[in-house]
Design an enzyme around this catalytic site. Structure first.
Site, short mmCIF file in Angstrom:
data_model
loop_
_atom_site.label_atom_id
_atom_site.label_comp_id
_atom_site.label_asym_id
_atom_site.label_seq_id
_atom_site.Cartn_x
_atom_site.Cartn_y
_atom_site.Cartn_z
N GLU A 311 0.79 -1.23 0.00
CA GLU A 311 0.00 0.00 0.00
C GLU A 311 0.82 1.28 0.00
O GLU A 311 0.57 2.18 0.80
CB GLU A 311 -0.92 0.01 1.23
CG GLU A 311 -1.97 -1.06 1.18
CD GLU A 311 -2.89 -1.02 2.39
OE1 GLU A 311 -4.11 -1.00 2.17
OE2 GLU A 311 -2.40 -1.01 3.54
C1 ACM Z 1 -2.36 -5.17 4.05
O1 ACM Z 1 -3.46 -5.55 4.47
N1 ACM Z 1 -2.16 -3.91 3.76
C2 ACM Z 1 -1.27 -6.09 3.88
#
Ligand code: ACM
Length: 500
Positions: A311
């Site tokens: 992310e």
């Molecule tokens: C995640 O849930 N960002 C690995």
């Protein structure tokens, strides 16, 4: 008598014979190498019977009427082959195999080494029955070995910190269900949870915070070492994660030289993701990556370090690949193996890198290419394995960004075939994950883990040829007594007809 072992063993024969009765005179015999497992068994029996049992260590573990015996047998046969994939550095399947024979004349648990004995004792704990006349163990024969080698649980201690005592309870639960990897998400925007000798400012400035301004906390080198040892005694390897190059506000708050302009960022108590990042062009960044992963390697006896990599929404791909590459290089330079979240598949990871799949909505092409290049895959699809997702719309805790996960969702899938582009030989296993944006306490955590963690444990341990939802439901229905004995909260899912 009914037997309801979770995860289901490879072979279980319930003998039509009287049970083994445990009494004041029951003896517990083992060899030197069996001492840790025998100690676990003594604790289990003390808890169920209220009577302490002394472990007798002897070179010649001979049959004594009514005794419990734990023995090593280096030639022990291992039942039918397991999954094709294997994570280097984790125990071979044969090391976890065990055989258990119980009848009224005694209990004999055999394994090739201490790890198999620890797995077998977890089965014994599930077999002990308490009746009006004391404890007894039904007459059974069990031959068992895991299907998948990596059977993990990831716990986020960054959003909310739970300390060693709670994590020991989590490890007890993992041991009971034969899980073997505890992955700890130690750093994120909200807090930094492990003291590193080369960077004391990280916990000094960034360990006191958590989501919603709740209290934080961190491990010292000593409390960390104790936790890792507690896990090892129960056959659980700790894989620590320092999440880079995103999810790094706690580092940017502690170290202004990681921020363009040099000013430390404010503490962050919210639950947004994707806004913080390291900067490849800053001179301090490379030294930071090298130092934190080198320190982490020194504090970690296990073979794997997790570099995060998820992310990062604010960075060009080239910079992302550069920073993930630097983190992975630091891990390898410290003689450890690399794990990263799914996005690291876009960086042409080195052969042997374990890529942890979490979001099945992401383009599968980079993952398939990474596997072609020799990467391995660990399966944690959120829709199956994220135990911080709500059970259903009425669940008061948890998130729902990937929908709801009921017990059946957690149970009814197979890691080796969930992604068509990924061959089974590349899949090392399965890992449940619990992120703690909404979870503060031990009860919160347990209530989300139970009863879904045993479902994922069976996905990991038991062959898909043997697994059966209706059979699992019937067995799991008996388990709340075990959870209650450990003081664990649990969610009475309507999908199970609970006993009692
Ligand atoms: C995640 O849930 N960002 C690995």
């Amino acid at each position: 008598m009914t037997v309801h072992i979770v995860p289901a063993p490879a072979v279980l024969v319930e003998q039509p014979a009287p049970p083994l009765l445990l009494g004041a005179g029951t003896r517990l015999l083992t060899c030197e190498a069996g001492l840790p497992a025998a100690t676990l068994l003594a604790e289990v029996l003390a808890r169920s019977t209220g009577r302490a049992l002394e472990v007798e260590v002897t070179d010649a573990v001979t049959a004594v009427p009514g005794a419990l015996r734990l023995e090593l047998d280096t030639d022990l046969p291992v039942p039918a082959p397991g999954a094709a994939g294997h994570a280097p550095g984790l125990a071979a399947r044969a090391e976890e195999a065990y055989r258990l024979d119980v009848d009224s004349a005694g209990l004999l648990l055999r394994a090739r080494g201490p790890l198999g004995l620890a797995r077998g004792v977890a089965t014994v704990r599930q077999l002990v029955e308490l009746g009006g006349h004391g404890a007894r163990i039904p007459a059974v024969q069990v031959e068992d070995a895991p299907h998948h080698g990596w059977r993990g649980l990831s716990v986020d201690v960054a959003r909310h910190f739970v300390g060693p005592a709670v994590l020991e309870s989590v490890i007890d639960l993992m041991w009971l269900y034969k899980l073997d990897v505890l992955h700890l998400h130690l750093t994120d925007d909200q807090g930094w949870r492990l003291d590193l000798p080369s960077r004391p400012e990280l916990v000094a400035r960034s360990s006191g915070s958590a989501v919603d301004g709740d209290p934080g906390g961190a491990f010292t080198a000593r409390t960390w070492a104790d936790l890792v040892a507690y896990a090892a005694d129960r056959g659980v390897v700790v894989v620590p994660e320092i999440d880079v190059p995103g999810h790094v506000n706690a580092a940017l708050h502690a170290c202004g030289d990681l921020v363009p302009g040099g000013e430390p960022t404010p503490e962050y108590h919210g639950i947004e993701v994707g806004f913080s990042q390291l900067t490849a062009g800053l001179p301090a960044t490379s030294a930071f990556l090298r130092d934190v992963f080198t320190d982490l390697a020194h504090l970690t006896p296990g073979p794997y370090l997790h570099v995060g990599g998820d992310e990062v929404l604010t960075m060009a791909h080239e910079e992302y690949a550069d920073l993930v590459g630097q983190a992975a290089a630091a891990v390898r330079a410290a003689d450890k193996l690399v794990v990263g979240w799914q996005e690291v598949a876009t960086t042409s990871p080195a052969p042997g890198t374990v890529v942890q799949v979490w979001d099945l909505r992401q383009d599968p092409a980079p993952l398939a290419a990474a596997v072609q290049g020799g990467a391995l895959v660990l399966m944690s699809p959120a829709t199956r394995a994220y135990l911080d997702l709500k059970y259903d719309p009425t669940t008061p805790l948890g998130l729902d960004w990937a929908g709801h996960v009921e017990v059946h969702d957690a149970y009814d899938w197979e890691p080796a075939t969930v992604l068509p582009g990924v061959p089974g030989r590349a899949v090392v296993g399965v890992e449940a994950a619990v992120f703690t944006e909404t979870l503060r306490t031990r009860d919160d955590l347990m209530w989300m883990l139970l009863p879904r963690l045993p479902a994922l444990a069976e996905v990991g341990w038991t062959s898909p040829d043997t697994r059966d939802w209706d059979d699992f439901r019937r067995r799991l229905a008996w388990h709340p007594a075990l959870w209650a004995a450990d003081g664990n909260a649990w969610h009475p899912s309507p999908q199970i007809d609970w006993v009692g």
